[in-house]
Structures are given as C-alpha cells and as structure tokens.
Design an enzyme around this catalytic site. Structure first.
Site, PDB file in Angstrom:
ATOM      1  N   LYS A 193       0.827  -1.202   0.000  1.00 40.18           N
ATOM      2  CA  LYS A 193       0.000   0.000   0.000  1.00 40.18           C
ATOM      3  C   LYS A 193       0.863   1.255   0.000  1.00 40.18           C
ATOM      4  O   LYS A 193       0.696   2.155  -0.832  1.00 40.18           O
ATOM      5  CB  LYS A 193      -0.931   0.013   1.214  1.00 40.18           C
ATOM      6  CG  LYS A 193      -1.913   1.181   1.216  1.00 40.18           C
ATOM      7  CD  LYS A 193      -2.556   1.410   2.568  1.00 40.18           C
ATOM      8  CE  LYS A 193      -1.651   2.257   3.448  1.00 40.18           C
ATOM      9  NZ  LYS A 193      -2.318   2.724   4.682  1.00 40.18           N
ATOM     10  N   ASP A 211      -6.402   0.945   0.731  1.00 39.39           N
ATOM     11  CA  ASP A 211      -6.507   1.290   2.143  1.00 39.39           C
ATOM     12  C   ASP A 211      -7.884   0.891   2.654  1.00 39.39           C
ATOM     13  O   ASP A 211      -8.647   0.213   1.952  1.00 39.39           O
ATOM     14  CB  ASP A 211      -6.224   2.780   2.360  1.00 39.39           C
ATOM     15  CG  ASP A 211      -7.345   3.670   1.840  1.00 39.39           C
ATOM     16  OD1 ASP A 211      -8.271   3.175   1.152  1.00 39.39           O
ATOM     17  OD2 ASP A 211      -7.312   4.890   2.116  1.00 39.39           O
TER      18      ASP A 211
END
Length: 323
Positions: A193, A211
């Site tokens: 991420k 996320d």
C-alpha cells in the site's frame, strides 16, 4: 450527471431460483383394481396432470421475476462507469498527504497508519524541519523522534520504522527513495500500500492503493469479494486500464471519506446511487443526506495544510490553530 440519485434496478449478484417441477401424484390404471376403492373425484382433481402443468407454469413465471446474477462483463462496465462518474465529481482528487519530495511522501505515508491524514499533515512540518533528509533522520535520537511524531499514535513503532527505512535509504540506495516496488517493500514499515502511494504520486508509476476506504467501497460496489489487500489489488487491476489505477485510488478514497461513509453512507446525496448495488444502506432522504457530507462537500476544510491549487475547499489548519 444528475445530483439527485434515483434507485436503480439492482445490478448486484443475485440468486436465481430454478423452476421447480410440480409434484404430480402417482397415477393408477384407468380401471380400479379388484378390492381397491375408486379414488374420489376430489382426490383425482388434486392429482390431475392439469394441475401439475398449472403449477409448473406458475413456477416458471416466478423464476423469471427473480434477479439474475450480474455477469462479469456487466460488472466491469458498471465499475468503469462509476469511475467516470467519480472523475466528474472529483476532478481535483489527489493524495491527501502534504509532501514536497518522495522522501517526505514515504515518511508521511508510514505515519498515516491508524490515524488521519490531517493529523499527519499537522505533524510533519516540524518533523521535516528537524530531519529533512534520510541521513538526518537515520541519525536522530529515538526519543526526540518519538516526541515529534507522538500525535500520530503508535509513535514508538513508527519511530523504529522511520529510523530503519532512513538508514536503509542511506546505506543501500544512496540516500534516494527507489522507484521500484521490489525495492520499496524491503524498507522497514513499507508494504505494498505504502509503496503504491509513493510510486503513483512521487514517480508517476500507476498503482492501486488498497486502504480501508478503498477496500470497503469496492466490496460494497460488488467489484470484488476479497478481503486480503493484495487479492483486492489484483482483482481491481484486472478491471481497469493501468493508466487509471492511481487516479481511481484517489477517487474511491475521496468518495469514501466524503459521501460513502462506513456506518451511515449519504445515499440520498450520492451521484452514483443508480449504479450502486448497496443503495439504501444509508440515509436516502436528500436533505438529511446532505448533512452527512464531509470536507469540501460539506463546507468544511480538507485534510491538507497545502492542498493543490485546484482544490475547491479550504486548507486545513496547523496543529493547535483550530479547536
């Protein structure tokens, strides 16, 4: 694009109920057997072939009214239309972390775990004034670094990550943030991420950032059923052209923060409501839904102290400036 959402026919996956055959009783011979009473006319009517045909016809009609599962092609078309609608709604979508170079974005993204981007943006000015380069941060006294990042929470673990990644940048990458995901994920505290955030926004390398908001919305929209972030990333990448990956991430996150909230989505103020299989999970009354809008859509400041020039909302206030 209409601002008044209209409930559309559900396009989400449904369960097809197959046509059930009617239960036609066992039929005897035309003549009753010796010693067996002839069935009554009422029993004969109940078990007649004609009633079975009527029952089967009714069942077929019932199955025709049941929603059909959404095909993958239909889902992909719907997903891409949602992306186009979000692009019109948020033409100014951007990463909501303040940064001036790849190192600042990397550090800010690590700090953003388990806190808001606003809190990070209010914390990093003093942090980068004290440690502007990887070499400076690698040489920081741990206790002093912890105090600077304390407002972001989990400050001891985050300080260890910042010290470790800064030392790795200094020792392995000449003090520069690498531009390959294979290198970025070797840094302490950096996963896919964080790597995709840095690559997409500091280096222009397309990537999907999964996320909390992104994962929640793509499941709500039936783009995927996966929970694991890497599996979500792979499935969403397969739906959209690579050139859309970074901006898609921003648009979905913007929408999740402003309209499609976790507990009470503002369905009645959502422009993509006709495309959403989860419409109705939140507030559908337009006036009540408007009161749920956040940030610039709700007339409030954004999360960045230094937003892009095209951002239509007000900048956030520095730490301590706003009650």
């Amino acid at each position: 694009m209409s601002n008044t959402p209209v409930r559309a026919q559900s396009t989400g996956p449904g369960r097809v109920t197959g046509a059930g055959g009617s239960a036609v009783g066992e039929q005897g011979s035309d003549q009753p057997s010796p010693g067996r009473a002839e069935p009554s006319k009422r029993t004969a009517r109940t078990a007649s072939p004609g009633s079975g045909k009527r029952s089967a016809t009714a069942s077929r009609k019932s199955s025709k009214s049941a929603p059909k599962p959404e095909s993958r092609l239909a889902m992909v078309r719907r997903a891409r239309k949602i992306n186009r609608e979000l692009a019109e709604l948020y033409p100014y979508a951007h990463p909501e972390l303040d940064f001036r170079n790849p190192f600042e974005l990397l550090v800010a993204t690590v700090l953003s775990a388990q806190t808001t981007d606003l809190r990070v943006n209010q914390t990093t000015p003093a942090l980068f004034a004290a440690y502007p380069t990887p070499e400076d941060m690698a040489a920081a006294v741990p206790e002093q670094l912890e105090q600077l990042i304390r407002p972001t929470g989990f400050f001891r673990a985050k300080a260890r990550s910042l010290l470790g990644l800064s030392a790795a940048l200094r020792d392995k990458f000449g003090g520069e943030v690498p531009g390959r995901i294979e290198d970025l994920v070797t840094l302490p505290g950096v996963g896919r991420k964080t790597a995709n955030v840095v690559l997409g926004n500091a280096f222009g390398v397309p990537g999907i950032t999964v996320d909390t908001h992104f994962g929640r919305l793509v499941r709500r929209w039936k783009w995927t059923e996966q929970e694991d972030p890497e599996k979500v990333e792979a499935e969403i990448c397969a739906i959209f052209p690579k050139s859309e990956w970074t901006m898609l991430s921003h648009r979905v996150v913007f929408h999740g923060r402003r309209i499609c909230h976790s507990r009470k989505p503002a369905c009645g103020a959502c422009p993509i409501a006709p495309l959403c299989p989860a419409y109705g999970e939140g507030e559908t009354d337009p006036e009540k839904a408007k009161k749920l809008l956040k940030y610039e859509l709700g007339g409030q400041p954004g999360q960045r102290l230094s937003p892009p020039p095209d951002y239509p909302g007000a900048p956030a206030a520095p730490q301590g400036a706003a009650g």
